[in-house]
Design an enzyme around this catalytic site. Structure first.
Site, PDB file in Angstrom:
ATOM      1  N   SER A 174      46.067  -6.265  94.279  1.00  0.00           N
ATOM      2  CA  SER A 174      45.367  -5.247  95.071  1.00  0.00           C
ATOM      3  C   SER A 174      46.292  -4.687  96.143  1.00  0.00           C
ATOM      4  CB  SER A 174      44.150  -5.877  95.747  1.00  0.00           C
ATOM      5  OG  SER A 174      43.692  -5.057  96.797  1.00  0.00           O
ATOM      6  N   TYR A 187      44.288   1.541  95.936  1.00  0.00           N
ATOM      7  CA  TYR A 187      43.259   2.360  96.573  1.00  0.00           C
ATOM      8  C   TYR A 187      43.984   3.581  97.115  1.00  0.00           C
ATOM      9  CZ  TYR A 187      39.728  -1.378  96.682  1.00  0.00           C
ATOM     10  OH  TYR A 187      38.796  -2.327  96.358  1.00  0.00           O
ATOM     11  N   THR A 242      41.415   2.200  91.274  1.00  0.00           N
ATOM     12  CA  THR A 242      40.021   1.756  91.382  1.00  0.00           C
ATOM     13  C   THR A 242      39.209   2.927  91.918  1.00  0.00           C
ATOM     14  OG1 THR A 242      40.595  -0.553  91.658  1.00  0.00           O
ATOM     15  CG2 THR A 242      38.465   0.124  92.525  1.00  0.00           C
ATOM     16  N   LYS A 285      39.725   1.653  86.881  1.00  0.00           N
ATOM     17  CA  LYS A 285      38.809   0.532  87.126  1.00  0.00           C
ATOM     18  C   LYS A 285      37.597   1.005  87.910  1.00  0.00           C
ATOM     19  CE  LYS A 285      38.722  -4.077  89.263  1.00  0.00           C
ATOM     20  NZ  LYS A 285      38.004  -3.897  90.525  1.00  0.00           N
ATOM     21  N   HIS A 325      32.641  -3.454  90.459  1.00  0.00           N
ATOM     22  CA  HIS A 325      33.267  -4.085  91.616  1.00  0.00           C
ATOM     23  C   HIS A 325      32.566  -5.414  91.955  1.00  0.00           C
ATOM     24  CE1 HIS A 325      36.306  -2.417  94.555  1.00  0.00           C
ATOM     25  NE2 HIS A 325      36.042  -3.579  95.118  1.00  0.00           N
ATOM     26  N   ASP A 379      34.774  -6.501  83.856  1.00  0.00           N
ATOM     27  CA  ASP A 379      34.537  -7.629  84.759  1.00  0.00           C
ATOM     28  C   ASP A 379      33.167  -7.486  85.399  1.00  0.00           C
ATOM     29  OD1 ASP A 379      34.636  -6.035  87.122  1.00  0.00           O
ATOM     30  OD2 ASP A 379      36.721  -6.559  87.552  1.00  0.00           O
ATOM     31  N   GLY A 399      30.773 -10.831  87.183  1.00  0.00           N
ATOM     32  CA  GLY A 399      29.924 -11.997  86.941  1.00  0.00           C
ATOM     33  C   GLY A 399      30.495 -13.020  85.979  1.00  0.00           C
TER      34      GLY A 399
HETATM   35  C1  LIG Z   1      36.797 -10.863  97.681  1.00  0.00           C
HETATM   36  C2  LIG Z   1      36.949  -9.719  96.732  1.00  0.00           C
HETATM   37  C3  LIG Z   1      37.828  -8.679  97.021  1.00  0.00           C
HETATM   38  C4  LIG Z   1      38.007  -7.623  96.116  1.00  0.00           C
HETATM   39  N1  LIG Z   1      38.939  -6.667  96.379  1.00  0.00           N
HETATM   40  C5  LIG Z   1      39.186  -5.719  95.444  1.00  0.00           C
HETATM   41  C6  LIG Z   1      40.267  -4.812  95.600  1.00  0.00           C
HETATM   42  O1  LIG Z   1      41.020  -4.854  96.563  1.00  0.00           O
HETATM   43  N2  LIG Z   1      40.449  -3.882  94.642  1.00  0.00           N
HETATM   44  C7  LIG Z   1      39.654  -3.786  93.526  1.00  0.00           C
HETATM   45  O2  LIG Z   1      39.857  -2.933  92.677  1.00  0.00           O
HETATM   46  N3  LIG Z   1      38.641  -4.654  93.346  1.00  0.00           N
HETATM   47  C8  LIG Z   1      38.397  -5.611  94.256  1.00  0.00           C
HETATM   48  N4  LIG Z   1      37.401  -6.523  94.046  1.00  0.00           N
HETATM   49  C9  LIG Z   1      36.617  -6.461  92.807  1.00  0.00           C
HETATM   50  C10 LIG Z   1      37.269  -7.299  91.720  1.00  0.00           C
HETATM   51  O3  LIG Z   1      38.506  -6.772  91.332  1.00  0.00           O
HETATM   52  C11 LIG Z   1      36.367  -7.388  90.484  1.00  0.00           C
HETATM   53  O4  LIG Z   1      36.035  -6.091  90.052  1.00  0.00           O
HETATM   54  C12 LIG Z   1      35.098  -8.185  90.748  1.00  0.00           C
HETATM   55  O5  LIG Z   1      35.329  -9.241  91.633  1.00  0.00           O
HETATM   56  C13 LIG Z   1      34.553  -8.722  89.434  1.00  0.00           C
HETATM   57  O6  LIG Z   1      33.384  -9.438  89.621  1.00  0.00           O
HETATM   58  P1  LIG Z   1      33.347 -11.037  89.803  1.00  0.00           P
HETATM   59  O7  LIG Z   1      33.781 -11.318  91.209  1.00  0.00           O
HETATM   60  O8  LIG Z   1      31.913 -11.362  89.596  1.00  0.00           O
HETATM   61  O9  LIG Z   1      34.287 -11.635  88.793  1.00  0.00           O
HETATM   62  C14 LIG Z   1      37.231  -7.591  94.925  1.00  0.00           C
HETATM   63  C15 LIG Z   1      36.360  -8.634  94.647  1.00  0.00           C
HETATM   64  C16 LIG Z   1      36.223  -9.695  95.517  1.00  0.00           C
HETATM   65  C17 LIG Z   1      35.288 -10.820  95.141  1.00  0.00           C
END
Ligand SMILES: Cc1cc2nc3c(=O)[nH]c(=O)nc-3n(C[C@H](O)[C@H](O)[C@H](O)COP(=O)(O)O)c2cc1C
Length: 361
Positions: free
Chosen positions: A112, A135, A161, A216, A240, A271, A273
């Site tokens: 990220s 981003y 994203t 994404k 997300h 993605d 869950g």
């Molecule tokens: C703590 C946290 C920070 C995240 N930061 C970003 C990010 O910086 N960029 C991004 O595209 N997605 C971010 N996401 C989303 C994840 O890339 C992903 O889409 C999501 O966590 C998938 O769901 P899951 O947590 O149930 O596996 C973040 C998710 C979490 C849990």
């Protein structure tokens, strides 16, 4: 950190429990929480838990291949570490720790752009397959600078994203007054993020035709079709993790229609869950090429740092191999939607409903 012998973790549930013990309330809520009512978070699990298996038997599964190939590169599993901003508040070393675990186990890391240490240091931390997620918080020259740096440092695909046109209300963070340090400096680029459109996708593809582009945050057939028309290599189905728009559909609920619309013209990743080997197998059986893990990745790191995440991936792999064998498949190529059926879920969906034996769950 309180778990030096990670082999003592025999289940993913124990890893989640250790993460909960290790994290302070602020980072814990940030990692596991979602937007507003967290309905999308629950729907991600609901959609996964609404799929049952139709196993085939007597098919000689004595040799199972659970490896996968993405962009011509062989990987130990069709699983990637989803981009997580602010990992440095979850584990010492932040993104560098995730990179080391990815390298040790053999899956790709998607870094990220709002994670520390930055692009250069994370790339130097470990020799792993890596993709860069941006981003867009600057003009075209700013984006180009990130593309150049990513390519120079061995990132083999670039991800935009696109589900963050507005920053959502994460109520756990607000109620806990958890002011994330990286949010304090993020304000400057927010106008660029809201102003993003397909024009920038077109510009990227025109300018960098040979640098694979991942979009994404696709959640509808309409946008998946637009992504394909723009020539993107990967349609990454994601909400997300339920952290952006509340009241969305579960990722796995929209995956089948998106796969149908994309019709092989791009890869489809997903993605939202995914906590279990069986979860990953369901997505692959539907036709996804890869599955991202967000919270599970953060939980593994919070449980015991680099070894904790490696152990998480080993347990996930074990679950996936067992599921493959019990479905009568020796590789992903043998999995089809015929291995799946719809069935009412038996658990109340929630961020941890995949872990029924968690203390206090
Ligand atoms: C703590 C946290 C920070 C995240 N930061 C970003 C990010 O910086 N960029 C991004 O595209 N997605 C971010 N996401 C989303 C994840 O890339 C992903 O889409 C999501 O966590 C998938 O769901 P899951 O947590 O149930 O596996 C973040 C998710 C979490 C849990």
């Amino acid at each position: 950190m309180n778990a030096p012998h990670v082999e003592e973790f025999l289940t993913l549930q124990e890893i989640v429990a250790a993460a909960r013990r290790n994290l302070q309330p602020g980072p814990w809520s940030y990692l596991v929480g979602g937007a507003e009512t967290e309905t999308t978070v629950r729907r991600n699990r609901l959609a996964l838990d609404s799929i049952a298996f139709r196993p085939r038997v007597l098919r000689d599964v004595s040799r199972i291949d659970s490896t996968a190939t993405l962009f011509g590169k062989k990987l130990r599993l069709p699983v990637l570490l989803a981009p997580i901003g602010g990992l440095e508040s979850i584990v010492e070393g932040g993104a560098a720790a995730a990179a080391r675990a990815a390298a040790q186990f053999g899956v790709p890391q998607m870094l990220s752009s709002v994670c520390k240490p930055g692009l250069e240091e994370t790339a130097a931390a470990a020799d792993t397959t890596r993709y860069f997620q941006l981003y867009v918080r600057g003009d075209d020259a700013w984006v180009d600078d990130h593309v150049r740096r990513a390519r120079d440092h061995g990132f083999t695909a670039f991800c935009l994203t696109v589900d963050v046109a507005m920053y959502s209300r994460r109520e756990r963070d607000l109620i806990g007054r958890f002011i994330k340090p990286w949010r304090a400096t993020a304000g400057d680029g927010v106008a660029f993020q809201s102003g993003l459109s397909w024009k920038q996708v077109k510009r990227f593809k025109d300018k960098y035709p040979d640098f694979p582009l991942i979009i994404k945050g696709i959640a509808t057939v309409e946008d998946a079709q637009l992504a394909v028309e723009h020539g993107v290599e990967v349609v990454y189905v994601s909400n997300h993790g339920g952290r952006q728009l509340d009241h969305g559909l579960g990722s796995m609920a929209v995956l089948p229609e998106i796969l149908k619309a994309v019709n092989g013209k791009a890869q489809v990743w997903v993605d939202g869950g995914f906590m279990r080997g069986t979860d990953v197998i369901k997505a692959i059986a539907l036709g996804a090429k890869a599955v991202g893990i967000g919270r599970l990745c953060g939980l593994g790191l919070a449980a015991a740092g680099v070894p904790g995440l490696v152990r998480t991936l080993v347990l996930l792999e074990d679950e996936m191999r067992i599921a493959l064998g019990l479905l009568g498949a020796t590789s992903y190529a043998e999995l089809t939607p015929q291995h799946l059926a719809f069935a009412p879920p038996v658990t109340e969906p929630g961020v941890f409903s995949a872990f029924p034996h968690l203390p206090e769950a």
